[in-house]
Design an enzyme around this catalytic site. Structure first.
Site, PDB file in Angstrom:
ATOM      1  N   CYS A   1      18.974  72.242 -28.190  1.00  0.00           N
ATOM      2  CA  CYS A   1      19.353  73.368 -29.055  1.00  0.00           C
ATOM      3  C   CYS A   1      20.751  73.872 -28.718  1.00  0.00           C
ATOM      4  CB  CYS A   1      18.331  74.491 -28.948  1.00  0.00           C
ATOM      5  SG  CYS A   1      16.771  74.071 -29.757  1.00  0.00           S
TER       6      CYS A   1
ATOM      7  N   CYS B   1      16.763  75.276 -25.085  1.00  0.00           N
ATOM      8  CA  CYS B   1      16.768  73.984 -24.388  1.00  0.00           C
ATOM      9  C   CYS B   1      18.127  73.301 -24.591  1.00  0.00           C
ATOM     10  CB  CYS B   1      15.625  73.101 -24.898  1.00  0.00           C
ATOM     11  SG  CYS B   1      15.947  72.362 -26.509  1.00  0.00           S
TER      12      CYS B   1
ATOM     13  N   GLU C   1      15.011  77.606 -32.457  1.00  0.00           N
ATOM     14  CA  GLU C   1      16.456  77.750 -32.648  1.00  0.00           C
ATOM     15  C   GLU C   1      16.964  76.750 -33.683  1.00  0.00           C
ATOM     16  OE1 GLU C   1      14.748  77.560 -29.854  1.00  0.00           O
ATOM     17  OE2 GLU C   1      15.800  78.420 -28.141  1.00  0.00           O
TER      18      GLU C   1
ATOM     19  N   CYS D   1      12.226  73.000 -32.080  1.00  0.00           N
ATOM     20  CA  CYS D   1      12.357  74.338 -31.503  1.00  0.00           C
ATOM     21  C   CYS D   1      12.716  75.371 -32.571  1.00  0.00           C
ATOM     22  CB  CYS D   1      13.458  74.360 -30.451  1.00  0.00           C
ATOM     23  SG  CYS D   1      13.095  73.424 -28.970  1.00  0.00           S
TER      24      CYS D   1
ATOM     25  N   ASN E   1       9.177  77.648 -33.822  1.00  0.00           N
ATOM     26  CA  ASN E   1       8.925  76.274 -33.386  1.00  0.00           C
ATOM     27  C   ASN E   1       7.811  75.671 -34.234  1.00  0.00           C
ATOM     28  OD1 ASN E   1       7.332  78.157 -31.918  1.00  0.00           O
ATOM     29  ND2 ASN E   1       6.868  76.666 -30.335  1.00  0.00           N
TER      30      ASN E   1
ATOM     31  N   GLU F   1       5.424  72.374 -34.146  1.00  0.00           N
ATOM     32  CA  GLU F   1       4.987  71.240 -33.311  1.00  0.00           C
ATOM     33  C   GLU F   1       4.303  70.170 -34.152  1.00  0.00           C
ATOM     34  OE1 GLU F   1       2.783  73.027 -30.056  1.00  0.00           O
ATOM     35  OE2 GLU F   1       4.661  73.762 -29.180  1.00  0.00           O
TER      36      GLU F   1
HETATM   37  N1  THU Z   1      10.664  75.839 -27.625  1.00  0.00           N
HETATM   38  C1  THU Z   1      11.449  76.515 -28.508  1.00  0.00           C
HETATM   39  O1  THU Z   1      11.115  76.638 -29.686  1.00  0.00           O
HETATM   40  N2  THU Z   1      12.610  77.033 -28.054  1.00  0.00           N
HETATM   41  C2  THU Z   1      13.010  77.042 -26.754  1.00  0.00           C
HETATM   42  O2  THU Z   1      14.042  77.617 -26.444  1.00  0.00           O
HETATM   43  C3  THU Z   1      12.194  76.378 -25.738  1.00  0.00           C
HETATM   44  C4  THU Z   1      11.032  75.616 -26.248  1.00  0.00           C
HETATM   45  C5  THU Z   1       9.381  75.322 -28.105  1.00  0.00           C
HETATM   46  C6  THU Z   1       9.278  73.845 -28.246  1.00  0.00           C
HETATM   47  C7  THU Z   1       7.775  73.641 -28.116  1.00  0.00           C
HETATM   48  O3  THU Z   1       7.176  73.867 -29.398  1.00  0.00           O
HETATM   49  C8  THU Z   1       7.340  74.751 -27.186  1.00  0.00           C
HETATM   50  O4  THU Z   1       8.368  75.713 -27.200  1.00  0.00           O
HETATM   51  C9  THU Z   1       7.083  74.305 -25.764  1.00  0.00           C
HETATM   52  O5  THU Z   1       8.171  73.610 -25.254  1.00  0.00           O
END
Ligand code: THU
Length: 136
Positions: free
Chosen positions: A95, A92, A61, A59, A48, A50
């Site tokens: 994704c 999520c 994925e 994310c 991920n 940000e």
């Molecule tokens: N996140 C992911 O990378 N994958 C998931 O399946 C759920 C959420 C990340 C997005 C964000 O950077 C952090 O987790 C919190 O939501």
């Protein structure tokens, strides 16, 4: 599509775990790693990423899938997600939709630091997905 071998599963899990170490998650502090297996048997990873503008967070994925597509790999057989948590983290909704584009039959395996695992097909996680066939 052929079933995943135990070696492929182990390699994907190791790759996803390693990718989580690359996460850029200064805001949520929630590190996620993902590894996808493509139709040609290659593995691509993602974490991920940000942003101070929170809505732009990507994310793990989707990072992994976009990485595969950028290398010309557009068939997803499986994706392993790893979080350093006691329960597995499922992809999520966004994704799931992106997985659907390249892997409507993909296997999704979510792992963590306990033996708990989510092991499901994309069809189970996103029934009645919207796709190109819905745009006729
Ligand atoms: N996140 C992911 O990378 N994958 C998931 O399946 C759920 C959420 C990340 C997005 C964000 O950077 C952090 O987790 C919190 O939501």
């Amino acid at each position: 599509m052929p079933a995943l071998t135990s070696i492929q599963l182990r390699n994907l899990t190791t790759a996803a775990r390693k990718a989580a170490g690359k996460a850029y998650a200064p805001y949520s502090k929630f590190r996620v790693g993902a590894a996808v297996l493509t139709g040609t048997g290659r593995i691509f990873v993602g974490c991920n990423v940000e942003n101070a503008s929170y809505g732009l967070c990507n994310c793990a994925e989707r990072t992994a899938i976009f990485n595969a597509v950028a290398a010309g790999q557009k068939v997803l057989r499986a994706i392993v997600v790893y979080t350093p948590t006691s329960t597995p983290t499922p992809p999520c909704g966004a994704c799931r939709q992106v997985i659907s584009e390249f892997g409507p039959d993909a296997r999704i395996i979510c792992t963590c630091d306990s033996p708990k695992v989510i092991d499901a097909s994309l069809g189970e996680l996103l029934p009645h997905a919207f796709g190109t066939e819905d745009m006729q």
